[in-house]
Design an enzyme around this catalytic site. Sequence first.
Site, mmCIF file in Angstrom:
data_model
loop_
_atom_site.group_PDB
_atom_site.id
_atom_site.type_symbol
_atom_site.label_atom_id
_atom_site.label_comp_id
_atom_site.label_asym_id
_atom_site.label_seq_id
_atom_site.Cartn_x
_atom_site.Cartn_y
_atom_site.Cartn_z
ATOM 1 N N ALA A 189 0.710 -1.336 -0.126
ATOM 2 C CA ALA A 189 -0.141 0.014 -0.190
ATOM 3 C C ALA A 189 0.973 1.341 0.065
ATOM 4 C CB ALA A 189 -0.890 -0.064 1.331
ATOM 5 N N HIS A 451 -9.447 34.707 -4.389
ATOM 6 C CA HIS A 451 -10.672 34.222 -3.681
ATOM 7 C C HIS A 451 -11.671 34.171 -4.903
ATOM 8 C CE1 HIS A 451 -13.875 33.260 -1.137
ATOM 9 N NE2 HIS A 451 -14.649 34.027 -1.699
HETATM 10 P P1 AMP Z 1 6.673 1.561 -2.177
HETATM 11 O O1 AMP Z 1 8.264 1.307 -1.856
HETATM 12 O O2 AMP Z 1 6.058 2.978 -1.676
HETATM 13 O O3 AMP Z 1 6.332 1.374 -3.558
HETATM 14 O O4 AMP Z 1 5.601 0.462 -1.214
HETATM 15 C C1 AMP Z 1 5.965 -0.880 -1.466
HETATM 16 C C2 AMP Z 1 5.112 -1.406 -0.231
HETATM 17 O O5 AMP Z 1 5.399 -2.931 -0.224
HETATM 18 C C3 AMP Z 1 5.773 -1.148 1.212
HETATM 19 O O6 AMP Z 1 5.099 -0.164 1.946
HETATM 20 C C4 AMP Z 1 6.186 -2.603 1.725
HETATM 21 O O7 AMP Z 1 6.269 -2.711 3.070
HETATM 22 C C5 AMP Z 1 5.263 -3.255 1.051
HETATM 23 N N1 AMP Z 1 5.780 -4.849 0.844
HETATM 24 C C6 AMP Z 1 6.854 -5.463 0.453
HETATM 25 N N2 AMP Z 1 6.768 -6.775 0.619
HETATM 26 C C7 AMP Z 1 5.706 -6.909 1.008
HETATM 27 C C8 AMP Z 1 4.926 -8.471 1.369
HETATM 28 N N3 AMP Z 1 5.646 -9.580 1.217
HETATM 29 N N4 AMP Z 1 3.675 -8.396 1.727
HETATM 30 C C9 AMP Z 1 2.887 -7.271 1.797
HETATM 31 N N5 AMP Z 1 3.756 -6.036 1.767
HETATM 32 C C10 AMP Z 1 5.028 -6.060 1.218
#
Ligand code: AMP
Length: 479
Positions: A189, A451
């Site tokens: 997320a 505004h």
């Molecule tokens: P970003 O770095 O903003 O693209 O976000 C990638 C997200 O994927 C990070 O918040 C990680 O915590 C999440 N993430 C990485 N590996 C896993 C996993 N195996 N299961 C769930 N979330 C994950």
Amino acid sequence: MADKFDVIVIGAGPGGYVAAIRAAQLGLKTACVEKWVNKEGKTVHGGTCLNVGCIPSKALLETSHKFVEARDHYNEIGIEVGEPTPNVAKMHEFKEQVIAKNVGGISALFKANGVTALEGSGKVLSSKQVEVTGHDGEKATYEADNIVIASGSVPVEIPPTPLTEGLIVNSTGALEFEEVPKRLGVIGAGVIGLELGSVWNRLGSEVTMLEAMDTFLPMVDKDIAKETQKLLKKQGLDIRLGTRVTGSEIKDNEVVVKYADAEGEKEITFDKLIVCVGRRPYTEALLGEDAGVNLDERGFIFVDDQCRTSVPGVYAIGDCVRGQMLAHKASEEGMMVADIIAGHKAEMNYDAIPCVIYTSPEVAWVGMTEQDAKAAGIEVKTGSFPFSANGRALANNAAEGSAKVIADAETDRILGMHIVSQHAGELIAQGVIAMEFGSSAEDIALTCYAHPSTSEAIHEAALAVDGHAIHMANRKKRK
Ligand code: AMP
Ligand code: FAD
């Protein structure tokens, strides 16, 4: 030996193409090598950003947003359109047109500025030579006084969910779904996961987001992140924090995902799964054995604050080096490096780089969160203002969200600005300019705003730093 150049740039993403154009503008004989080939087999400029990143995702975010407006909100403001249906094929057609216009624009800019476009894969050899392997396998070696590496990044893959054609996809695959999946899973997320999850949720998918971390958007100020989470939940995004994906299986053309949360091991079935767990620097086949360019322990090309690598005259910029993986950060580094090569003084302010998540409402921020500042031992004062009290936002029927200004309690200098609102990605430029100019919250408070405009919420948040917002019950008496 083929031609000699003052500068050879490897990669024509927003880092590389900007570096090449700026270098040519400064009178340097410049070439840019690009290996990206589109579906028609044509070499295209623009990199991840224009082909499979910022631009196509924004096209789909805009079309899906307009669809939701027509379906759920037009009737609220007196426009009866009946029941609209999404035409996914047409949306992709629009997206492809947007990509084509953008990538065509870069090629035209190369021509106009006299940048030599070399097609194929570039490799840095010793003594500042670049070997270019054309799409036909032909090799040519060029010499350069300076090399700028801008090879970008690629999506991270994780062992529990190997990509499976059409079922388990990365961000690129998620921009291509031909139909709206009924049950869509998104791992991660983060910024890209939230944007792609939003696109398909708006078009009708039931979206479940599995996020390993317990905190939602830890880089965003807690108040704004909390409000964002509530707003996205209301739209139907099922964001499950503290949920780590541990495995997957394809059964009857469905994806069964195994995950662990506080309650233990569980399973959930999707029609499609998007893996959005981040990106990693791309340096494959890029560096010859004796190139001398060092990588850091995470595989990024090692550079100093001004993007110099371990080899004098060789620079690296953008996603393949440390720092935020953002198109505008790559471009700024590209301009800085071209200026340095041309003998000018140049540096970047890494503390004033805006970040935007193009959900609806958008989330945008620059600088510190209140929590960052406190953790760094800085005493802060903050001011927040809700868009529900902003006349233009109400007239836009888009009054969700709020803006928050974080200022140093002693000097009043702005340390950060965090916003969730319609067009937050535009509003945040005010925070960036304020920080770039070393402004105080009072400087914004004393500025005259048009505004009605949603920008007035920034004015009010700055006024609120001293408790003097006008359109909000005041907390303090004016001295
Ligand atoms: P970003 O770095 O903003 O693209 O976000 C990638 C997200 O994927 C990070 O918040 C990680 O915590 C999440 N993430 C990485 N590996 C896993 C996993 N195996 N299961 C769930 N979330 C994950
Ligand atoms: P890239 O854009 O990755 O470009 C690198 C180029 O180098 C590529 O064209 C590649 O083909 C070429 N190349 C690599 N190696 C070689 C070689 N050896 N020879 C020749 N060519 C080579 N960022 C934002 O700021 N805003 C957003 O809204 C945003 N949305 C995104 C949405 C998605 C879905 C994704 C995936 C990314 C998004 N990003 C966004 C991130 C953004 O795309 C990147 O930060 C940006 O593209 C990095 O630019 P770059 O020039 O460093 O690399």
